[in-house]
Design a protein around this motif. Structure first.
Motif, PDB file in Angstrom:
ATOM      1  N   ASN A 162      34.826 -13.890 -37.420  1.00 45.07           N
ATOM      2  CA  ASN A 162      34.005 -14.390 -36.317  1.00 45.07           C
ATOM      3  C   ASN A 162      34.677 -15.581 -35.626  1.00 45.07           C
ATOM      4  O   ASN A 162      34.720 -15.653 -34.397  1.00 45.07           O
ATOM      5  CB  ASN A 162      32.634 -14.847 -36.822  1.00 45.07           C
ATOM      6  CG  ASN A 162      31.645 -13.698 -36.910  1.00 45.07           C
ATOM      7  OD1 ASN A 162      31.904 -12.603 -36.424  1.00 45.07           O
ATOM      8  ND2 ASN A 162      30.511 -13.952 -37.535  1.00 45.07           N
ATOM      9  N   ARG A 165      37.300 -14.227 -33.544  1.00 41.63           N
ATOM     10  CA  ARG A 165      36.732 -13.405 -32.471  1.00 41.63           C
ATOM     11  C   ARG A 165      36.163 -14.252 -31.331  1.00 41.63           C
ATOM     12  O   ARG A 165      36.327 -13.926 -30.167  1.00 41.63           O
ATOM     13  CB  ARG A 165      35.620 -12.542 -33.097  1.00 41.63           C
ATOM     14  CG  ARG A 165      35.037 -11.507 -32.187  1.00 41.63           C
ATOM     15  CD  ARG A 165      33.942 -10.720 -32.921  1.00 41.63           C
ATOM     16  NE  ARG A 165      34.466  -9.712 -33.809  1.00 41.63           N
ATOM     17  CZ  ARG A 165      33.781  -9.200 -34.846  1.00 41.63           C
ATOM     18  NH1 ARG A 165      32.569  -9.638 -35.141  1.00 41.63           N
ATOM     19  NH2 ARG A 165      34.318  -8.265 -35.580  1.00 41.63           N
ATOM     20  N   TYR A 166      35.531 -15.373 -31.675  1.00 40.75           N
ATOM     21  CA  TYR A 166      34.845 -16.163 -30.651  1.00 40.75           C
ATOM     22  C   TYR A 166      35.601 -17.433 -30.267  1.00 40.75           C
ATOM     23  O   TYR A 166      35.010 -18.380 -29.772  1.00 40.75           O
ATOM     24  CB  TYR A 166      33.410 -16.466 -31.110  1.00 40.75           C
ATOM     25  CG  TYR A 166      32.621 -15.189 -31.337  1.00 40.75           C
ATOM     26  CD1 TYR A 166      32.270 -14.373 -30.263  1.00 40.75           C
ATOM     27  CD2 TYR A 166      32.280 -14.762 -32.615  1.00 40.75           C
ATOM     28  CE1 TYR A 166      31.590 -13.181 -30.460  1.00 40.75           C
ATOM     29  CE2 TYR A 166      31.594 -13.571 -32.829  1.00 40.75           C
ATOM     30  CZ  TYR A 166      31.255 -12.784 -31.743  1.00 40.75           C
ATOM     31  OH  TYR A 166      30.595 -11.605 -31.937  1.00 40.75           O
ATOM     32  N   MET A 192      33.926 -20.795 -28.365  1.00 37.75           N
ATOM     33  CA  MET A 192      32.906 -20.843 -27.309  1.00 37.75           C
ATOM     34  C   MET A 192      31.594 -21.507 -27.738  1.00 37.75           C
ATOM     35  O   MET A 192      30.811 -21.919 -26.892  1.00 37.75           O
ATOM     36  CB  MET A 192      32.624 -19.438 -26.797  1.00 37.75           C
ATOM     37  CG  MET A 192      32.106 -18.496 -27.880  1.00 37.75           C
ATOM     38  SD  MET A 192      32.232 -16.775 -27.384  1.00 37.75           S
ATOM     39  CE  MET A 192      30.800 -16.655 -26.371  1.00 37.75           C
ATOM     40  N   ILE A 194      27.783 -21.889 -29.833  1.00 37.63           N
ATOM     41  CA  ILE A 194      26.512 -21.142 -29.799  1.00 37.63           C
ATOM     42  C   ILE A 194      25.440 -22.089 -29.234  1.00 37.63           C
ATOM     43  O   ILE A 194      25.294 -23.209 -29.724  1.00 37.63           O
ATOM     44  CB  ILE A 194      26.112 -20.706 -31.231  1.00 37.63           C
ATOM     45  CG1 ILE A 194      27.206 -19.811 -31.838  1.00 37.63           C
ATOM     46  CG2 ILE A 194      24.759 -19.989 -31.236  1.00 37.63           C
ATOM     47  CD1 ILE A 194      27.091 -19.605 -33.338  1.00 37.63           C
ATOM     48  N   HIS A 207      21.226  -9.778 -33.974  1.00 38.29           N
ATOM     49  CA  HIS A 207      21.102 -10.825 -32.965  1.00 38.29           C
ATOM     50  C   HIS A 207      22.491 -11.265 -32.522  1.00 38.29           C
ATOM     51  O   HIS A 207      23.308 -11.681 -33.320  1.00 38.29           O
ATOM     52  CB  HIS A 207      20.315 -12.030 -33.472  1.00 38.29           C
ATOM     53  CG  HIS A 207      20.031 -12.983 -32.348  1.00 38.29           C
ATOM     54  ND1 HIS A 207      18.928 -12.850 -31.536  1.00 38.29           N
ATOM     55  CD2 HIS A 207      20.746 -14.017 -31.849  1.00 38.29           C
ATOM     56  CE1 HIS A 207      18.970 -13.779 -30.602  1.00 38.29           C
ATOM     57  NE2 HIS A 207      20.061 -14.502 -30.769  1.00 38.29           N
ATOM     58  N   SER A 214      30.313  -9.256 -27.907  1.00 40.60           N
ATOM     59  CA  SER A 214      30.417  -8.972 -29.329  1.00 40.60           C
ATOM     60  C   SER A 214      30.868  -7.527 -29.555  1.00 40.60           C
ATOM     61  O   SER A 214      31.734  -7.246 -30.373  1.00 40.60           O
ATOM     62  CB  SER A 214      29.068  -9.216 -30.016  1.00 40.60           C
ATOM     63  OG  SER A 214      28.900  -8.359 -31.105  1.00 40.60           O
ATOM     64  N   GLY A 219      32.246  -6.220 -32.889  1.00 45.46           N
ATOM     65  CA  GLY A 219      31.155  -6.694 -33.755  1.00 45.46           C
ATOM     66  C   GLY A 219      30.016  -5.694 -33.870  1.00 45.46           C
ATOM     67  O   GLY A 219      29.751  -4.925 -32.949  1.00 45.46           O
ATOM     68  N   GLY A 221      26.977  -6.955 -35.096  1.00 43.53           N
ATOM     69  CA  GLY A 221      25.764  -7.781 -35.062  1.00 43.53           C
ATOM     70  C   GLY A 221      25.111  -7.903 -36.433  1.00 43.53           C
ATOM     71  O   GLY A 221      24.020  -8.435 -36.563  1.00 43.53           O
ATOM     72  N   LEU A 222      25.789  -7.411 -37.471  1.00 42.43           N
ATOM     73  CA  LEU A 222      25.214  -7.471 -38.821  1.00 42.43           C
ATOM     74  C   LEU A 222      25.959  -8.433 -39.734  1.00 42.43           C
ATOM     75  O   LEU A 222      25.491  -8.772 -40.816  1.00 42.43           O
ATOM     76  CB  LEU A 222      25.218  -6.076 -39.459  1.00 42.43           C
ATOM     77  CG  LEU A 222      24.299  -5.054 -38.784  1.00 42.43           C
ATOM     78  CD1 LEU A 222      24.536  -3.663 -39.372  1.00 42.43           C
ATOM     79  CD2 LEU A 222      22.839  -5.450 -38.959  1.00 42.43           C
ATOM     80  N   GLY A 223      27.124  -8.903 -39.268  1.00 40.94           N
ATOM     81  CA  GLY A 223      27.999  -9.717 -40.114  1.00 40.94           C
ATOM     82  C   GLY A 223      27.303 -10.919 -40.738  1.00 40.94           C
ATOM     83  O   GLY A 223      27.357 -11.117 -41.960  1.00 40.94           O
ATOM     84  N   PHE A 250      30.533 -23.658 -39.888  1.00 42.52           N
ATOM     85  CA  PHE A 250      29.695 -23.126 -40.970  1.00 42.52           C
ATOM     86  C   PHE A 250      30.001 -23.918 -42.233  1.00 42.52           C
ATOM     87  O   PHE A 250      31.180 -24.140 -42.557  1.00 42.52           O
ATOM     88  CB  PHE A 250      29.993 -21.649 -41.204  1.00 42.52           C
ATOM     89  CG  PHE A 250      29.424 -20.762 -40.133  1.00 42.52           C
ATOM     90  CD1 PHE A 250      28.126 -20.278 -40.232  1.00 42.52           C
ATOM     91  CD2 PHE A 250      30.170 -20.433 -39.001  1.00 42.52           C
ATOM     92  CE1 PHE A 250      27.582 -19.473 -39.235  1.00 42.52           C
ATOM     93  CE2 PHE A 250      29.636 -19.635 -37.998  1.00 42.52           C
ATOM     94  CZ  PHE A 250      28.334 -19.159 -38.116  1.00 42.52           C
TER      95      PHE A 250
HETATM   96  P1  ADP Z   1      28.867  -9.843 -34.516  1.00 42.74           P
HETATM   97  O1  ADP Z   1      29.274  -8.583 -35.169  1.00 42.74           O
HETATM   98  O2  ADP Z   1      28.241  -9.658 -33.175  1.00 42.74           O
HETATM   99  O3  ADP Z   1      29.942 -10.901 -34.521  1.00 42.74           O
HETATM  100  P2  ADP Z   1      27.484 -11.531 -36.438  1.00 42.74           P
HETATM  101  O4  ADP Z   1      26.220 -11.275 -37.187  1.00 42.74           O
HETATM  102  O5  ADP Z   1      28.714 -11.760 -37.212  1.00 42.74           O
HETATM  103  O6  ADP Z   1      27.640 -10.344 -35.423  1.00 42.74           O
HETATM  104  O7  ADP Z   1      27.224 -12.794 -35.503  1.00 42.74           O
HETATM  105  C1  ADP Z   1      26.046 -12.842 -34.699  1.00 42.74           C
HETATM  106  C2  ADP Z   1      26.333 -13.565 -33.379  1.00 42.74           C
HETATM  107  O8  ADP Z   1      26.554 -14.965 -33.630  1.00 42.74           O
HETATM  108  C3  ADP Z   1      27.576 -13.094 -32.656  1.00 42.74           C
HETATM  109  O9  ADP Z   1      27.312 -11.973 -31.839  1.00 42.74           O
HETATM  110  C4  ADP Z   1      27.966 -14.311 -31.851  1.00 42.74           C
HETATM  111  O10 ADP Z   1      27.200 -14.345 -30.660  1.00 42.74           O
HETATM  112  C5  ADP Z   1      27.513 -15.471 -32.722  1.00 42.74           C
HETATM  113  N1  ADP Z   1      28.619 -16.058 -33.511  1.00 42.74           N
HETATM  114  C6  ADP Z   1      28.927 -15.825 -34.815  1.00 42.74           C
HETATM  115  N2  ADP Z   1      29.983 -16.573 -35.217  1.00 42.74           N
HETATM  116  C7  ADP Z   1      30.364 -17.307 -34.150  1.00 42.74           C
HETATM  117  C8  ADP Z   1      31.384 -18.279 -33.925  1.00 42.74           C
HETATM  118  N3  ADP Z   1      32.251 -18.652 -34.882  1.00 42.74           N
HETATM  119  N4  ADP Z   1      31.460 -18.833 -32.674  1.00 42.74           N
HETATM  120  C9  ADP Z   1      30.591 -18.463 -31.698  1.00 42.74           C
HETATM  121  N5  ADP Z   1      29.622 -17.559 -31.850  1.00 42.74           N
HETATM  122  C10 ADP Z   1      29.488 -16.976 -33.059  1.00 42.74           C
END
Ligand code: ADP
Length: 258
Positions: A162, A165-166, A192, A194, A207, A214, A219, A221-223, A250
Motif C-alpha cells: 500500500n 502503491r499510494y 498522497m 488519507i 472501503h 485503487s 487493489g 479494497g480488502l487488504g 501505520f
Molecule cells: P486497496 O486494495 O484499495 O489498497 P486496502 O484495504 O489495502 O485496499 O486500503 C483501503 C484504502 O485505504 C485504499 O483504497 C486507499 O484509499 C487507502 N490507503 C491504504 N493505505 C494507504 C497509504 N499508505 N496511503 C494512502 N492511502 C492508503
C-alpha cells in the motif's frame, strides 16, 4: 393473550424482556443489512473485471484488432483481470475464515527482524519500479514475538505494498523498536495521504478513498480489513495517522515472548 402475560411480569422484567427482543431484532436486521451490503459489494467488485474479460474475449473472437501487438495487449488485459478476480476471491476467502475464527495459526516465537528482511527482499522490485527509497531503522536486540510467521509477513507485505502503491515520490520508512513488553513497528510513507474523515473507515471491507485509483493499481479494497483482523487475532494493535499530500503512518505493536 400475550399482552396479559407480559403485563403480569414485574415491571423491570417486562422492560428487560422488551429490551432483549429489541436488541435481537436490531442485531438480526443489522446482520441482514451487512450481509446484503456485502453481497452487493462483491457483485460490484466482480462485475467490472468480468465485463472486461467478456468484452476483450469478444474482440478476439471476432478478430476486431489490427495488429499482432494489439492482439497481445488484449490478451494481457485478460490475464491481468483474471489475476484480479483470483486475488479478490482469495482475499474474500481469507477474510471470511478470519471473521469466523476458523483460521489456523501456527503460533511460535518468531524473530521479527528476520521476517522484515524477507519482506524487504520481496518488495524490492516494486520499490525500484517506482524509484522509491526504503529507509529502515531496526534496533539491536529486538525480542522475539509470539505470532504466526507467515501471517506476520502477510501483514507487512500488505502495508508496504500500500505504501508503495499510494506514494509517487520520496521514501518509505520502516522502523522496528522494542520498549517494555512490546515490539513496535512503524511503516511510514511520503505519499498522497488519507483525508481525516476517511481514516476511521479504511479498515472496513471494500472501503477505498479513491475507487478507480485503487482498482487501477490492482487493489481489492480488502487488504487493510485483512491486516487488522490478522493483527488482532495475533494479540497485536494497529493504528493509523495521515495527512493529505504529506503521507501516512501505520503503527503496530506485538507483545514480546515472556
Ligand atoms: P486497496 O486494495 O484499495 O489498497 P486496502 O484495504 O489495502 O485496499 O486500503 C483501503 C484504502 O485505504 C485504499 O483504497 C486507499 O484509499 C487507502 N490507503 C491504504 N493505505 C494507504 C497509504 N499508505 N496511503 C494512502 N492511502 C492508503
Amino acid at each position: 393473550n400475550l399482552d396479559i402475560r407480559v403485563n403480569k411480569l414485574p415491571n423491570d422484567e417486562v422492560g428487560s424482556l422488551g429490551a432483549a427482543i429489541n436488541d435481537l431484532a436490531a442485531e438480526t436486521n443489522q446482520y441482514r443489512a451487512n450481509r446484503s451490503e456485502l453481497f452487493a459489494n462483491i457483485s460490484h467488485e466482480l462485475r467490472t473485471p468480468i465485463s472486461y474479460l467478456k468484452g476483450y474475449a469478444n474482440v478476439l473472437k471476432n478478430n476486431l484488432y489490427e495488429t499482432e501487438e494489439e492482439r497481445r495487449q488484449y490478451l494481457i488485459i485478460i490475464e491481468d483481470e483474471s489475476d484480479h478476480i483470483l486475488r479478490l476471491i482469495n482475499d474474500l476467502f481469507d477474510l471470511s475464515k478470519m471473521e469466523e475464527g476458523k483460521i489456523d495459526l501456527q503460533m511460535e516465537a518468531v524473530d521479527i527482524v528476520e521476517i522484515m528482511e524477507t519482506v524487504v527482499l520481496k518488495i524490492g522490485i516494486e520499490l525500484e519500479k517506482k524509484g522509491l527509497r526504503l529507509v529502515t531503522e531496526i534496533d539491536e536486540d529486538i525480542p522475539f514475538i509470539e505470532v504466526d510467521g507467515n501471517r506476520l509477513e502477510q501483514i507487512f507485505i500488505n502495508l508496504l505494498t500500500n505504501a508503495i502503491r499510494y506514494t509517487e515520490k520520496g521514501s518509505i520508512f520502516l522502523k522496528v523498536r522494542s520498549k517494555k513488553n512490546n515490539v513496535y513497528v512503524t511503516i511510514e510513507d511520503t505519499g498522497m495521504g488519507i483525508p481525516k474523515e476517511e481514516l476511521p473507515l479504511i479498515f472496513e471491507r471494500f472501503h477505498r478513498v479513491e475507487k478507480s485509483r485503487s482498482r487501477e493499481l490492482g487493489g481489492t479494497g480488502l487488504g487493510l480489513a485483512i491486516v487488522k483482523n490478522l493483527v488482532e487475532i495475533q494479540h497485536g494493535t494497529i493504528s493509523v495517522s495521515s495527512e493529505v499530500n504529506r503521507g501516512t503512518k501505520f503503527e503496530l505493536s506485538f507483545p514480546k515472548v515472556e
